[in-house]
Design an enzyme around this catalytic site. Structure first.
Site, PDB file in Angstrom:
ATOM      1  CE  LYS A   1      -0.465  -0.409  62.670  1.00  0.00           C
ATOM      2  NZ  LYS A   1       0.040  -1.713  62.869  1.00  0.00           N
ATOM      3  CB  CYS A   2       1.080   0.543  53.352  1.00  0.00           C
ATOM      4  SG  CYS A   2       0.910   0.963  51.612  1.00  0.00           S
TER       5      CYS A   2
END
Length: 162
Positions: A34-35
């Site tokens: 989730k970057c």
């Protein structure tokens, strides 16, 4: 370099001796789902497909230390990477890369300076360490160096076993 002395577990819990990779050029990456840099999985997978048959391996180590960007279970991480990016290179259990609980593999890798001569803590997700066969040389690439960067690709090609 003694990276080959370490044992790690895959996302499915299988113990892996890093000594298995001694004869390969190995790219070790701390990853997160989730970057903002997560799309680098696409480029990493492309590199893996292009060079795996020439003695290249990528080892991905999920890490939740940077902004909580890898919150999932091992099963969720594996599914996310497979479904969204077709990742087929090995992914290992979540690790810490900095601080008291850091994995010994990363303690060792962090001694390697980047192109500016800075070693020490990993700054963010998707930091990359390219290890030549036999572990004689390690090159550190910070997060912002993308998998399609010309210098990065050239370093991989130079590191491939002859």
């Amino acid at each position: 370099m003694a990276i080959y002395d370490h044992t790690v577990r895959t996302l499915s819990g299988e113990e892996t001796d890093l000594g298995e990779y001694r004869e390969k050029a190995v790219l070790i990456v701390n990853v997160a789902s989730k970057c903002g840099f997560t799309p680098q999985y696409d480029g990493l997978q492309s590199l893996y497909e292009k060079y795996a048959d020439r003695g290249f391996a990528i080892l991905g180590f999920p890490c939740n230390q940077f902004g909580g960007q890898e919150p999932g279970t091992h099963e969720e991480i594996a599914e996310f990477c497979r479904v969204n990016f077709g990742v087929s290179f090995p992914l290992f259990e979540k690790v810490e890369v900095n601080g008291e609980g850091e994995h010994p593999l990363f303690t060792e890798l962090k001694r390697t300076p980047d192109h500016e001569g800075k070693d020490g803590d990993i700054y963010w997700n998707f930091e990359k360490f390219l290890v030549t066969p036999g572990g004689d040389q390690v090159t550190r690439f910070r997060t912002t160096v993308t998998p399609d960067d010309e210098g990065f690709v050239s370093a991989i090609e130079d590191a491939l076993p002859s």
